[in-house]
Scaffold this active site. Structure first.
Site, PDB file in Angstrom:
ATOM      1  N   CYS A 114       0.821  -1.227   0.000  1.00 22.45           N
ATOM      2  CA  CYS A 114       0.000   0.000   0.000  1.00 22.45           C
ATOM      3  C   CYS A 114       0.847   1.265   0.000  1.00 22.45           C
ATOM      4  O   CYS A 114       0.388   2.317  -0.442  1.00 22.45           O
ATOM      5  CB  CYS A 114      -0.938   0.001   1.198  1.00 22.45           C
ATOM      6  SG  CYS A 114      -1.975  -1.460   1.255  1.00 22.45           S
ATOM      7  N   HIS A 276      -3.868   6.887   1.295  1.00 20.34           N
ATOM      8  CA  HIS A 276      -4.065   5.563   0.698  1.00 20.34           C
ATOM      9  C   HIS A 276      -5.447   5.073   1.114  1.00 20.34           C
ATOM     10  O   HIS A 276      -5.829   5.167   2.284  1.00 20.34           O
ATOM     11  CB  HIS A 276      -2.989   4.595   1.198  1.00 20.34           C
ATOM     12  CG  HIS A 276      -3.393   3.165   1.069  1.00 20.34           C
ATOM     13  ND1 HIS A 276      -3.776   2.631  -0.150  1.00 20.34           N
ATOM     14  CD2 HIS A 276      -3.522   2.169   1.986  1.00 20.34           C
ATOM     15  CE1 HIS A 276      -4.116   1.366   0.039  1.00 20.34           C
ATOM     16  NE2 HIS A 276      -3.970   1.059   1.318  1.00 20.34           N
ATOM     17  N   ASN A 306     -10.008  -1.049  -2.073  1.00 18.82           N
ATOM     18  CA  ASN A 306      -8.607  -0.759  -1.773  1.00 18.82           C
ATOM     19  C   ASN A 306      -7.771  -1.309  -2.936  1.00 18.82           C
ATOM     20  O   ASN A 306      -7.722  -2.514  -3.148  1.00 18.82           O
ATOM     21  CB  ASN A 306      -8.250  -1.442  -0.452  1.00 18.82           C
ATOM     22  CG  ASN A 306      -6.800  -1.247  -0.039  1.00 18.82           C
ATOM     23  OD1 ASN A 306      -5.941  -1.006  -0.861  1.00 18.82           O
ATOM     24  ND2 ASN A 306      -6.546  -1.389   1.255  1.00 18.82           N
TER      25      ASN A 306
HETATM   26  N1  ACO Z   1     -18.838 -10.240   5.754  1.00 20.20           N
HETATM   27  C1  ACO Z   1     -19.488 -10.626   6.859  1.00 20.20           C
HETATM   28  N2  ACO Z   1     -18.867 -10.961   8.009  1.00 20.20           N
HETATM   29  C2  ACO Z   1     -17.532 -10.912   8.020  1.00 20.20           C
HETATM   30  C3  ACO Z   1     -16.782 -10.509   6.905  1.00 20.20           C
HETATM   31  C4  ACO Z   1     -17.482 -10.180   5.744  1.00 20.20           C
HETATM   32  N3  ACO Z   1     -16.868  -9.775   4.609  1.00 20.20           N
HETATM   33  N4  ACO Z   1     -15.475 -10.567   7.237  1.00 20.20           N
HETATM   34  C5  ACO Z   1     -15.400 -10.965   8.502  1.00 20.20           C
HETATM   35  N5  ACO Z   1     -16.637 -11.187   8.987  1.00 20.20           N
HETATM   36  C6  ACO Z   1     -17.007 -11.646  10.326  1.00 20.20           C
HETATM   37  C7  ACO Z   1     -15.935 -12.436  10.980  1.00 20.20           C
HETATM   38  O1  ACO Z   1     -16.014 -13.788  10.608  1.00 20.20           O
HETATM   39  C8  ACO Z   1     -16.243 -12.219  12.437  1.00 20.20           C
HETATM   40  O2  ACO Z   1     -17.288 -13.055  12.793  1.00 20.20           O
HETATM   41  P1  ACO Z   1     -17.350 -13.719  14.262  1.00 20.20           P
HETATM   42  O3  ACO Z   1     -17.449 -12.549  15.204  1.00 20.20           O
HETATM   43  O4  ACO Z   1     -18.555 -14.555  14.199  1.00 20.20           O
HETATM   44  O5  ACO Z   1     -16.067 -14.471  14.423  1.00 20.20           O
HETATM   45  C9  ACO Z   1     -16.756 -10.781  12.481  1.00 20.20           C
HETATM   46  O6  ACO Z   1     -17.177 -10.484  11.133  1.00 20.20           O
HETATM   47  C10 ACO Z   1     -15.727  -9.782  12.911  1.00 20.20           C
HETATM   48  O7  ACO Z   1     -14.495 -10.075  12.238  1.00 20.20           O
HETATM   49  P2  ACO Z   1     -13.250  -9.164  12.335  1.00 20.20           P
HETATM   50  O8  ACO Z   1     -12.161  -9.648  11.442  1.00 20.20           O
HETATM   51  O9  ACO Z   1     -12.928  -8.926  13.802  1.00 20.20           O
HETATM   52  O10 ACO Z   1     -13.863  -7.898  11.668  1.00 20.20           O
HETATM   53  P3  ACO Z   1     -13.663  -6.396  12.031  1.00 20.20           P
HETATM   54  O11 ACO Z   1     -14.875  -5.912  12.682  1.00 20.20           O
HETATM   55  O12 ACO Z   1     -12.332  -6.131  12.639  1.00 20.20           O
HETATM   56  O13 ACO Z   1     -13.624  -5.820  10.559  1.00 20.20           O
HETATM   57  C11 ACO Z   1     -11.983  -5.172   8.956  1.00 20.20           C
HETATM   58  C12 ACO Z   1     -12.713  -6.319   9.596  1.00 20.20           C
HETATM   59  C13 ACO Z   1     -12.993  -4.335   8.176  1.00 20.20           C
HETATM   60  C14 ACO Z   1     -10.951  -5.708   8.009  1.00 20.20           C
HETATM   61  C15 ACO Z   1     -11.356  -4.330  10.067  1.00 20.20           C
HETATM   62  O14 ACO Z   1     -10.563  -5.119  10.900  1.00 20.20           O
HETATM   63  C16 ACO Z   1     -10.531  -3.235   9.533  1.00 20.20           C
HETATM   64  O15 ACO Z   1     -11.052  -2.256   9.085  1.00 20.20           O
HETATM   65  N6  ACO Z   1      -9.225  -3.404   9.643  1.00 20.20           N
HETATM   66  C17 ACO Z   1      -8.295  -2.463   9.060  1.00 20.20           C
HETATM   67  C18 ACO Z   1      -7.542  -3.183   8.044  1.00 20.20           C
HETATM   68  C19 ACO Z   1      -7.840  -2.741   6.685  1.00 20.20           C
HETATM   69  O16 ACO Z   1      -8.649  -1.913   6.379  1.00 20.20           O
HETATM   70  N7  ACO Z   1      -7.073  -3.278   5.802  1.00 20.20           N
HETATM   71  C20 ACO Z   1      -7.154  -2.881   4.464  1.00 20.20           C
HETATM   72  C21 ACO Z   1      -6.031  -3.449   3.746  1.00 20.20           C
HETATM   73  S1  ACO Z   1      -4.526  -3.130   4.483  1.00 20.20           S
HETATM   74  C22 ACO Z   1      -4.076  -1.646   4.095  1.00 20.20           C
HETATM   75  O17 ACO Z   1      -4.454  -1.118   3.087  1.00 20.20           O
HETATM   76  C23 ACO Z   1      -3.202  -0.947   4.987  1.00 20.20           C
END
Ligand code: ACO
Length: 349
Positions: A114, A276, A306
């Site tokens: 990224c 980004h 992204n």
């Molecule tokens: N649809 C539905 N449910 C989902 C999905 C999906 N696409 N993905 C995960 N879940 C579920 C999981 O299975 C989990 O279920 P559970 O509670 O029954 O176990 C629940 O949702 C929560 O999962 P988490 O991984 O803890 O989800 P979180 O709420 O943290 O959201 C996310 C995930 C959006 C990726 C978040 O962690 C985030 O914003 N992280 C920042 C990282 C990021 O944006 N990276 C982008 C790429 S890296 C970069 O560019 C720097």
């Protein structure tokens, strides 16, 4: 010493739009979940056979070159940032050189995910300032759709990423009210495995529990990618989303402030921040922490997802095309990503 200015900019996104609802055909997810967590409504996916990371880079580069008022023959160095190259090796830089019938110039691939485009801008800036090159093509391009796990197992990663490309031509300028003021690069490899695609790779994790002395000769060729690894979905990216989020919201503001402080400037001086496009929630957090207004920040992750190394040049190009960036404006590019690596560039448009 001259400064580097962006003399031309271009972007390309594939025609194929994939909405959040389209993804529900492949995995258990929902438009509401994706929008609430990431802000993404839709993304573009490249044509499976016709489009590659290089061909999209060529499309964006063609526009940037034309807008700079030069031809492909005038380009004297290529820097290509991507994490999804056409081949494991060689890199996309040489494929672009071939496709655009450029001279036998240097071509460098940058693998900083990224942060790749901002790192590439920084490298190009050094070559321009020392007078080594006059027309550097910097490209960020990604075809993520080729290698994501579109089953429910991979949904936390696959819903986030999209395909596309952006490119700029950097040239020297003697105008003291224009060009790149400074760039700032950082890394912390402590958490390298938190956001990574381990395979194919030469790491020994897969073999850690096996006895090298006894495994059959036939398995030697499987060091990079075995059937077992594919069955276990070890060929897809891994992301610990919450950990990435926590680090990103600290490092984004830090590296933006570093750029401003280096130049004796303040957040109120920024005309346009191009973060980004990791996640809309991250951008909004950064905006709030720095006290920036909505018209000081450009986000387009809603439409493209992204696009990793392509996200900064795509957002920059779009903001400029929409008339949000004018001559003399102070523009800040900032990125954070896998590695972890993070970077910023402050420039006068
Ligand atoms: N649809 C539905 N449910 C989902 C999905 C999906 N696409 N993905 C995960 N879940 C579920 C999981 O299975 C989990 O279920 P559970 O509670 O029954 O176990 C629940 O949702 C929560 O999962 P988490 O991984 O803890 O989800 P979180 O709420 O943290 O959201 C996310 C995930 C959006 C990726 C978040 O962690 C985030 O914003 N992280 C920042 C990282 C990021 O944006 N990276 C982008 C790429 S890296 C970069 O560019 C720097």
């Amino acid at each position: 010493m001259p400064r580097s200015k962006i003399a031309g900019i271009g972007m390309y996104v594939p025609k194929n739009i994939f909405t959040n609802n389209d993804l529900t055909k492949y995995m258990e997810t929902s438009d509401a979940w994706i929008q609430e967590r990431t802000g993404i409504k839709e993304r573009r996916y490249a044509d499976r056979t016709e489009e590659t990371t290089t061909t999209m880079g060529v499309e964006a580069a063609t526009i940037a070159i034309e807008r700079a008022g030069i031809t492909a023959q005038d380009v004297d160095f290529i820097i290509f940032a991507t994490l999804s190259p056409d081949y494991y090796f060689p890199g996309c830089g040489v494929l672009l050189q071939r496709a655009m019938k450029m001279k036998e110039i240097g071509a460098l691939d940058i693998r900083n995910q990224c942060s790749g485009f901002v790192y590439a801008i920084s490298v190009a800036d050094q070559f321009i300032k020392t007078g080594m090159y006059k027309n550097i093509l910097v490209v960020g391009s990604e075809k993520h759709s080729f290698g994501l796990d579109f089953s429910t197992r991979g949904r936390n990663v696959s819903v986030i990423f999209g395909d596309g490309a952006g490119a700029v031509i950097l040239q020297p300028t003697e105008n003291t009210n224009q060009g790149i003021l400074s760039t700032h690069l950082h890394s912390d490899g402590e958490a390298a495995e938190i956001l990574a695609m381990y395979n194919p790779g030469t790491h020994a994790n897969h073999w850690a529990n096996k006895n090298y002395a006894t495994f059959p000769e036939a398995e030697i060729g499987e060091m990079f990618m075995s059937h077992e690894m594919i069955d276990n979905a070890e060929n897809f990216p891994y992301m610990d989303g919450p950990s990435v989020f926590k680090k990103a919201i600290v490092k984004f503001p830090e590296v933006i402030m570093e750029a401003l402080q280096t130049n004796g400037l303040q957040t109120s001086d920024i005309n346009m921040l191009i973060p980004h496009q990791a996640n809309l929630r991250i951008s909004q957090f950064v905006q709030q922490k720095l006290g920036l207004s909505d018209n000081q920040v450009h986000n387009n992750i809603q439409k493209y997802g992204n696009t990793t190394a392509a996200s900064v040049p795509i957002a920059l190009c779009e903001a400029w095309e929409e008339g949000k960036i004018k001559e003399g404006d102070l523009v800040c590019l900032a990125a954070f990503g896998s590695g972890f690596t993070w970077a910023s560039a402050l420039l006068k448009w």
